[in-house]
Design a protein around this motif. Structure first.
Motif, short mmCIF file in Angstrom:
data_model
loop_
_atom_site.label_atom_id
_atom_site.label_comp_id
_atom_site.label_asym_id
_atom_site.label_seq_id
_atom_site.Cartn_x
_atom_site.Cartn_y
_atom_site.Cartn_z
N LEU A 57 0.81 -1.22 0.00
CA LEU A 57 0.00 0.00 0.00
C LEU A 57 0.85 1.27 0.00
CD1 LEU A 57 -2.69 -1.10 2.61
CD2 LEU A 57 -2.82 -1.21 0.11
N ALA A 58 2.16 1.10 -0.14
CA ALA A 58 3.06 2.25 -0.08
C ALA A 58 2.77 3.26 -1.20
CB ALA A 58 4.51 1.79 -0.14
N ASP A 59 2.45 2.78 -2.40
CA ASP A 59 2.14 3.71 -3.50
C ASP A 59 0.93 4.57 -3.14
OD1 ASP A 59 4.21 2.78 -5.03
OD2 ASP A 59 2.95 2.00 -6.65
N ALA A 60 -0.11 3.95 -2.63
CA ALA A 60 -1.32 4.70 -2.25
C ALA A 60 -0.99 5.71 -1.15
CB ALA A 60 -2.41 3.74 -1.79
N TYR A 61 -0.20 5.28 -0.17
CA TYR A 61 0.19 6.17 0.92
C TYR A 61 0.97 7.37 0.36
CZ TYR A 61 2.18 7.77 5.34
OH TYR A 61 2.53 8.53 6.41
N LEU A 62 1.93 7.10 -0.51
CA LEU A 62 2.76 8.17 -1.06
C LEU A 62 1.95 9.11 -1.95
CD1 LEU A 62 5.76 8.74 -0.60
CD2 LEU A 62 6.16 7.88 -2.87
N GLU A 132 -10.80 2.67 -5.11
CA GLU A 132 -9.39 2.95 -4.82
C GLU A 132 -9.15 4.46 -4.69
OE1 GLU A 132 -7.20 -0.78 -7.15
OE2 GLU A 132 -7.69 1.04 -8.24
N THR A 133 -9.79 5.22 -5.57
CA THR A 133 -9.67 6.67 -5.51
C THR A 133 -10.25 7.20 -4.22
OG1 THR A 133 -9.82 6.79 -7.93
CG2 THR A 133 -10.23 8.82 -6.72
N ALA A 134 -11.41 6.68 -3.85
CA ALA A 134 -12.06 7.11 -2.61
C ALA A 134 -11.16 6.83 -1.41
CB ALA A 134 -13.41 6.39 -2.44
N GLU A 135 -10.56 5.65 -1.38
CA GLU A 135 -9.68 5.31 -0.26
C GLU A 135 -8.43 6.19 -0.25
OE1 GLU A 135 -7.13 1.51 1.33
OE2 GLU A 135 -9.03 1.13 0.30
N ALA A 136 -7.85 6.43 -1.42
CA ALA A 136 -6.64 7.24 -1.51
C ALA A 136 -6.90 8.67 -1.06
CB ALA A 136 -6.08 7.22 -2.93
N VAL A 144 -16.55 10.72 -4.74
CA VAL A 144 -15.63 10.62 -5.88
C VAL A 144 -16.41 10.74 -7.19
CG1 VAL A 144 -14.10 9.06 -7.16
CG2 VAL A 144 -13.86 9.30 -4.69
N LYS A 145 -17.52 10.01 -7.29
CA LYS A 145 -18.32 10.04 -8.52
C LYS A 145 -18.87 11.43 -8.80
CE LYS A 145 -19.80 5.23 -8.21
NZ LYS A 145 -20.95 4.34 -7.99
N SER A 146 -19.43 12.08 -7.79
CA SER A 146 -20.01 13.40 -8.02
C SER A 146 -18.92 14.44 -8.31
CB SER A 146 -20.88 13.83 -6.84
OG SER A 146 -20.10 13.95 -5.66
N THR A 147 -17.79 14.32 -7.62
CA THR A 147 -16.69 15.25 -7.86
C THR A 147 -16.15 15.06 -9.28
OG1 THR A 147 -16.10 15.24 -5.52
CG2 THR A 147 -14.41 16.00 -7.06
N LEU A 148 -16.00 13.81 -9.70
CA LEU A 148 -15.53 13.53 -11.05
C LEU A 148 -16.51 14.06 -12.09
CD1 LEU A 148 -13.41 12.15 -12.84
CD2 LEU A 148 -14.75 10.06 -12.67
N HIS A 149 -17.79 13.86 -11.85
CA HIS A 149 -18.82 14.36 -12.78
C HIS A 149 -18.72 15.88 -12.94
CE1 HIS A 149 -22.67 14.63 -14.84
NE2 HIS A 149 -22.99 15.59 -14.00
N ARG A 150 -18.63 16.59 -11.82
CA ARG A 150 -18.54 18.05 -11.88
C ARG A 150 -17.22 18.50 -12.52
NH1 ARG A 150 -21.13 17.45 -6.93
NH2 ARG A 150 -19.18 17.59 -5.76
N ALA A 151 -16.15 17.78 -12.22
CA ALA A 151 -14.84 18.16 -12.79
C ALA A 151 -14.84 17.98 -14.30
CB ALA A 151 -13.73 17.32 -12.15
#
Length: 179
Positions: A57-62, A132-136, A144-151
């Motif tokens: 999980l080091a990549d996600a942490y970093l 994975e995005t939500a956890e990161a 995540v879904k609503s933020t991605l939609h607006r973005a």
């Protein structure tokens, strides 16, 4: 930190450095800033390396450390930009269409808020799932879904706006040449 942990961290950095630099490059547009971001994140992670129980999980942490650091930098930035009526022409050295598209995309990403930009980068460049995005990012999958939609809607608006501006400038230039 124990000698074994130091060696493990050094090996991790050696093997993952290129991928992590690509992630940093997608979070900040300037290559030098991306290197600074990665180095800062690595320095912060080094002090907590032995606390990461599952090194997979080091990549996600970093990435999370890079996102937090970038957000800190963004909040602390000095706002000395001056709004203008028209954007200056963007100079592209390489005439290859792919490079121009990439430059445009990196420029357009600047209109997004840091949270939106993080979601777009992780979902579309890093190819992470919604979960994975939500956890990161420490948010719910729905956020995540609503933020991605607006973005993505904001990016579309910006691209349409820029296309209109380019057409208007082209029309003015043709009228000037015809006169």
């Amino acid at each position: 930190m124990a000698q074994g942990e130091v060696l493990a961290f050094e090996e991790y950095v050696r093997t993952r450095q290129e991928a992590l630099l690509r992630s940093a490059r997608r979070l900040v547009p300037d290559p030098v800033d991306a290197q600074d971001l990665l180095q800062t994140a690595l320095a912060r992670t080094y002090g907590r390396w032995d606390g990461i129980a599952d090194k997979r999980l080091a990549d996600a942490y970093l990435r999370r450390v890079m996102i937090n650091t970038r957000t800190e930098w963004w909040r602390a930035r000095k706002l000395d930009e001056v709004p203008t009526e028209q954007l200056p022409e963007r100079c592209v050295d390489d005439s290859a269409e792919q490079c121009a598209d990439r430059a445009l995309l990196m420029d357009v990403l600047k209109v997004l808020a840091p949270k939106q930009r993080s979601v777009v980068v992780l979902r579309h460049w890093e190819q992470m799932t919604t979960e994975e995005t939500a956890e990161a990012l420490g948010m719910s999958a729905g956020t995540v879904k609503s933020t991605l939609h607006r973005a993505l809607a904001r990016l579309r608006e910006e691209l349409v706006s820029r296309e209109r501006e380019a057409c208007a400038l082209e029309r003015e230039e043709r009228e000037r040449c015809a006169a």
